[in-house]
Structures are given as structure tokens and as C-alpha cells.
Design an enzyme around this catalytic site. Structure first.
Site, PDB file in Angstrom:
ATOM      1  N   ASP A 171      13.650 -74.333  17.684  1.00 53.40           N
ATOM      2  CA  ASP A 171      13.559 -72.937  17.869  1.00 53.40           C
ATOM      3  C   ASP A 171      12.506 -72.408  16.878  1.00 53.40           C
ATOM      4  OD1 ASP A 171      13.945 -70.451  18.463  1.00 53.40           O
ATOM      5  OD2 ASP A 171      15.901 -70.260  18.184  1.00 53.40           O
ATOM      6  N   PHE A 231      21.915 -63.485  17.361  1.00 57.61           N
ATOM      7  CA  PHE A 231      23.070 -62.281  17.500  1.00 57.61           C
ATOM      8  C   PHE A 231      22.324 -61.078  17.077  1.00 57.61           C
ATOM      9  CE2 PHE A 231      23.250 -63.889  12.968  1.00 57.61           C
ATOM     10  CZ  PHE A 231      22.914 -62.776  12.242  1.00 57.61           C
ATOM     11  N   HIS A 251      18.804 -69.695   4.525  1.00 56.81           N
ATOM     12  CA  HIS A 251      18.522 -68.850   5.362  1.00 56.81           C
ATOM     13  C   HIS A 251      19.723 -68.460   5.889  1.00 56.81           C
ATOM     14  CE1 HIS A 251      19.937 -71.961   7.983  1.00 56.81           C
ATOM     15  NE2 HIS A 251      19.482 -71.546   9.025  1.00 56.81           N
TER      16      HIS A 251
END
Lengths: 133, 480
Positions: B95, B205, B403
Site C-alpha cells: 500500500d 478508516f 505511524h
């Protein structure tokens, strides 16, 4: 299903076995489709899958990655997998099923090389495959 | 697998002692609580494997949200010399430029509470989420899609979706230079193009939070944060485009590594010299995916602002909706680093890590020169998140910080523990509303599937990498 799930903190792993390499590749494909929720009961179409790798490990990743693309991007839903032959760097097979807009139940970003094994066992072959989900 | 030798250096740092074939030490940022989450040695071996790659500068590092990944650990930071080092698609992840942004509002919780259900429904309806979600209304095809890959967030500005002022609130103004659309395969385009303007699934999200604690008032004011303020966090990335680009190039580099004489303890570490044809081609394609992700998050910001306008009336400007910051989590960037007094041009890999620049850094836009860069650290869906700011001590991590919270349980184990439970109701009892495209995602994302983000933040602040500015409490969320 012809696979067992194994734990990996970030991802999902599957353990597959088969009496022949062809059976191993078939069951790995069916396991991937089951995790994706890509099953169907209709066998309206056949789609060929011909994968090439630099060796057998790479070939298994390419084979599953090619099937992932057909399922996720082209919308093919699978009722059966037939594997005609698996050589050291080539695999030829066929997916039976249909194209469908039915949503998948899981996202698989990729089939990884991490922790990948294909080994000979007493009655055939076994493989461990980690999927990035 | 050989046993690793580790030693605690101080309350926040653990060293993995260099043993062959490691070319350097490993350095894991962990307080006592984080150390207990490291579990077996798998994840430490991944740090050690990275330390064995050619051209590594300084230690192979791991932030406290470290967890077992594939190839590189998640939470890993490693810099490689551009002269004789490598670039690795697996060191960025599938990703590419998965990242996070935070939108400020001028509203307090009391202003929102009466219309919270309506707002959550509007957000859910505006922002496509879930497995394989697409967004035909925001589609960009052909030459327009190439511009997305080349320009990133700037494309969304030029199309009028978001204001130009948003660009100042981006790492690198929302565009990684060197993007080469010709290095992106047709399969990658086919896989990613329809997904522009979508959240996706898994741990991605959209979350409404309230600022429940300000710990550094001056910096918070500089960021535009105040207690009881409603803010929105968005976590997503380059969707199928990045997944396919990574796969294409990991595959290519498995063969390339052998040609360049690079020995790989794990094929997922496949890499090539930064300056090789394979290395340059990957960088050009990766930058395209990174720019897609910047544009993707900006389109979602546009959709969120539209949802707020629909529910509260008036313009998003009048509602005080300003982008605080947008930063990458999974990226390889060409940066000048200082190691043992020498300035070195390096390819810095951050896989599940955030850039963290301190006050005064020339790379920061004007509005953050005095405060340092906002470092956004989302927690799990049932506890808290943090906003930090970069500190001078981040020089030792090549200006990198954590992160997020970091996974503790596998998705499989999380689902087992969620079986028979009403997750939405559990959240509701904590005064948190949630809508999800899939029950399975909710089960995989249960709070106990993650480390306590407060332990992660305690480590990076204790180590002097960043300082805490504000804490956020979740109020409502959309999950994929």
C-alpha cells in the site's frame, strides 16, 4: 476447504498440501478464492491461466497473483480450478465460473514471497503462503 | 534461524548487536511496555535482515509500533546510500503511500452532537468504502489519469476539488518528484484507476475525533487545535494501483537482485541498486502510486467537506474545515541525511513510519517552521489518537517517527476473539458510533488487536523524537 489458515500478525497465511504439484496449485488457488469470497455455483465460462516464474517458488506466487487479478479486477467468480500441468517455471490451468459484480468479502493486496515454502512431504507436496491483506 | 543478541541502551532504546551477515546494528525504540509486545524473535529478525542489505546508512531502525511484516518489519526505517545502496519495493510495502491526514473544524463537540448520527450517515454515503469500492463520479481516465500520477494533490487542486492552501499542509506539497507513468503497468492502471476517491477496507478508516487533552498549548495554537474541538482523520493509500505496482516490481527485483549479486535472506526483501535501471524504474512507478494516494486522500477530504456542508449548511470554510497535515506512512524518498558528520544522499525507506521534521527545518512550509511538523498517530478504534510535533532528536532516526499503534493480534486471532460479541454495541457504550461496510472488518479491528498507542507515544516522546501536542478521543467512524 483444502487449506488451513495460519496466523501472521499483519496478514493471513495458508497451508496447502496435494498429492501432486498440480493438486497443490489447484488447492492453493481454491484457498485464495475462498479467502476472497470469490466462489460461485455457476460454471458458465472457462478462463485460461498460464503463469511463468523464474523457479517453482516464484511460479506459485505468479500463479496465485494472476488468479487474484482475474478475481479482483476482472470480476471472475470461481466454482472450480483445473490444473493441466506444473513444470519448474510454468503452470497451465483453467478457472471455471462466471463474471459477476458480486462483491468480495476480503481484500488481498498481494501474494507475498515472505515465508513462502514448497516442500516434499510423505504423500506429495505442501506449501505455506502468506497473503498481504 | 540464529539467536539474536540484544541489549537495552536506555529506557527507550534496544540495540540488536551486529552479527554477520548484518552490516550494521539494529535499533528498536521500545519502552518496557512495548518490549513486552515484541513477542518471539520474528520481528527482530526482520530488523536484522534489513541491516544486512547493501549500502545501509546508520542502524536498521524500528519504531515502537513495530510488528511482524513481510520482508521488512512494519514500523521499519532504513536509509540506503544512493551511491552504493539499494531500493526495495518490499521496504515500502504494497500500500504505497498509505498515509493519514487530519482535517480541523471550527466546531466543538456540543455543536455536532445533536446531528452526529446524521453526519455519520452522510459521511458513510459520501465516501465509498469497503472491499473493491470504486467511485465513478470522480473517475479520471487516459491523459487525466496520467496527470493524477504526475501531480498528486496538485491535480485535485487544479480540478477545483480542494483549495490551493491544502498543498501547504502536505508532506512535499502532496507530490513526489520523479513520477514516471510509463513505468506503471497496464495491470496496475486497470486495478487502481476505478478506485480513485475511495477509502478501501482493512485498517483504512475515516474517524471523527474530539480533542480531549492539549499537552503543549503553544504548539497546539500554532496547529489550530483547541480543547473540545472536532477533527477528522482519514487513513488510506494508493489502493489497487499501489498493490499492483509493488507486486510488479518485487517480482522484477527477485531476478534483479541475483543479477546484481545481492543475497536475500527473504525474497520479500527483493531489491536493486538505487541507480540501476530496475531501481530507477521502481522509483518512477512508486512515485506515481504515492501521488495517486495524495490525490485520493484529497478527494476524500473534498467528500468529507461536502458531507459537513450538507449536514450543517454553509461552506466548509465557514465551518472552519482546514487541512492540518497529510503525511505518508509507506514510502521511499530521496533525502539528504547526516550520519557520523557526513552529508549523504540517501534513499530513506519508511514502512509504517512517519516523517517528523523539527522546528526550523527548511523543508517545512512556513506555517510549521516554528512548531515543527505535525506527526499524526492514530490509535485503535476504541481508545485514543495523538498529534505530536517533530523534535530535533529525530535527527537520529533520519527524521522519522511512529505511524500508529501497531498490530498486536493477527486478523485471524482478532476475528476469533470478536466471535459472539456485538462490537458496534461495545463501541456505543464508550459513546463511539461506527458504520462499517463489513462486519469482518470490525472484528479484525477490535481495540485489543492493537498495542496501546499511549505506550508507543511514550516511547517516541521519551526518546526525544517528537513531543505530544494533543490527544484525540474517537466519537464516530466509518470503516471499510
Amino acid at each position: 476447504m483444502p487449506y488451513t489458515l495460519i496466523d501472521h500478525t499483519a496478514d493471513i497465511g495458508m497451508r496447502v498440501s496435494g498429492a501432486t504439484l498440480e493438486a497443490l496449485f489447484r488447492d492453493a488457488a481454491l484457498g485464495l478464492c475462498d479467502i476472497l469470497g470469490a466462489g460461485t455455483t455457476r460454471a458458465a465460462l472457462s478462463v485460461p491461466v498460464r503463469s511463468r516464474g523464474i523457479d517453482r517458488d516464484d511460479l506459485l506466487v505468479r500463479w496465485l497473483q494472476d488468479i487474484l487479478f482475474l478475481v479482483e479486477v476482472r470480476g471472475f467468480r470461481v466454482t472450480a480450478v483445473e490444473v493441466a500441468g506444473v513444470a519448474e517455471t510454468e503452470a497451465d490451468g483453467m478457472l471455471r465460473g462466471e463474471f459477476s459484480a458480486a462483491p468480495l468479502t476480503a481484500e488481498v493486496k498481494a501474494v507475498t514471497y515472505h515465508g513462502l515454502t514448497i516442500e516434499r512431504i510423505d504423500n506429495g507436496f505442501a506449501a505455506t503462503i502468506i497473503l498481504d491483506t | 534461524m540464529s539467536t539474536l543478541h540484544t541489549r537495552r541502551l536506555d529506557p527507550f532504546r534496544i540495540e540488536i548487536v551486529r552479527t554477520p551477515p548484518m552490516r550494521t546494528t539494529g535499533l528498536v525504540y521500545a519502552n518496557q511496555a512495548i518490549e513486552r509486545t515484541l513477542g518471539d524473535e520474528n520481528v527482530l529478525h526482520q530488523v536484522a535482515n534489513v541491516a544486512a542489505l547493501p549500502g545501509i546508512i546508520g542502524p536498521s531502525m524500528a519504531m515502537p509500533d513495530i510488528h511482524w511484516g513481510y520482508g521488512f518489519p512494519i514500523g521499519g526505517v532504513a536509509a540506503f546510500s544512493v551511491e552504493d545502496g539499494i531500493i526495495s519495493p518490499g521496504g515500502v510495502g504494497y500500500d504505497i503511500n498509505c498515509g493519514i491526514c487530519c482535517i480541523l473544524t471550527g466546531m466543538r463537540l456540543a455543536d455536532v452532537r445533536g446531528r452526529l448520527d446524521k453526519l455519520l450517515t452522510a459521511l458513510y454515503n459520501h465516501v465509498p468504502a469497503g472491499v473493491g469500492s470504486s467511485n465513478p463520479k470522480l473517475a479520471a481516465t487516459g491523459r487525466e489519469f496520467r496527470k493524477v500520477l504526475e501531480k498528486g494533490a496538485g491535480w485535485a487542486v487544479k480540478k477545483g476539488y480542494v483549495p490551493p492552501s491544502d498543498l501547504e499542509a502536505h508532506e512535499d506539497e502532496g507530490c513526489i518528484e520523479g513520477a514516471d507513468p510509463d513505468a506503471v503497468s497496464g495491470k496496475a492502471v486497470e486495478r487502481g484507476q476505478p478506485q480513485l476517491g475511495t477509502l478501501g477496507s482493512g485498517n483504512h478508516f475515516l474517524e471523527l475525533d474530539v480533542v480531549d487533552l492539549v499537552s503543549d498549548r503553544t504548539t497546539a495554537e500554532g496547529f489550530g487545535l483547541f480543547e473540545d474541538q472536532v477533527v477528522v482523520q482519514v487513513h488510506t493509500g494508493s489502493r489497487g494501483l499501489g498493490h499492483q505496482i509493488c507486486d510488479d516490481h518485487v517480482h522484477a527485483m527477485v531476478a534483479a537482485a541475483a543479477r546484481h549479486g545481492i543475497s536475500l535472506p527473504d525474497r520479500q526483501l527483493a531489491c536493486a541498486p538505487v541507480r540501476s535501471a530496475e531501481g530507477r524504474e521502481y522509483f518512477g512507478a512508486m512515485a506515481c502510486a504515492a501521488n495517486f494516494a495524495f490525490a485520493n486522500r484529497e478527494l476524500i477530504v473534498f467528500l468529507i467537506r461536502s458531507a459537513f456542508e450538507q449536514v450543517f449548511g454553509g461552506s466548509f470554510e465557514r465551518l472552519g474545515m482546514r487541512l492540518l497535515f497529510d503525511c505518508c506512512h509507506n514510502i521511499a524518498k530521496l533525502e539528504r541525511v547526516v550520519w557520523e558528520g557526513a552529508v549523504i544522499q540517501a534513499c530513506v525507506h519508511r514502512k509504517g513510519a512517519t516523517r517528523a521534521l523539527p522546528p526550523g527545518d527548511a523543508r517545512l512550509p512556513g506555517r510549521f517552521r516554528e512548531t515543527g511538523q505535525p506527526v499524526l498517530v492514530p490509535g485503535d478504534m476504541g481508545r485514543v489518537s495523538y498529534i505530536l510535533s517533530g523534535e530535533p532528536g529525530a535527527a537520529e532516526t533520519f527524521f522519522s517517527a511512529c505511524h500508529g499503534a501497531g498490530r498486536l493480534l493477527s486478523r485471524h486471532e482478532a476475528k476469533k476473539r470478536a466471535r459472539g460479541r456485538q462490537i458496534l454495541e461495545e463501541l456505543r457504550r464508550k459513546d463511539i458510533r461506527a458504520m462499517a461496510a463489513s462486519r469482518a472488518t470490525l472484528a479484525e479491528e477490535i481495540p485489543e488487536a492493537y498495542k496501546d498507542v499511549s505506550d508507543v507515544v511514550d516511547t517516541v516522546t521519551g526518546a526525544g523524537i517528537a513531543k505530544a501536542v494533543a490527544r484525540l478521543r474517537p466519537v464516530a467512524m466509518v470503516k471499510g
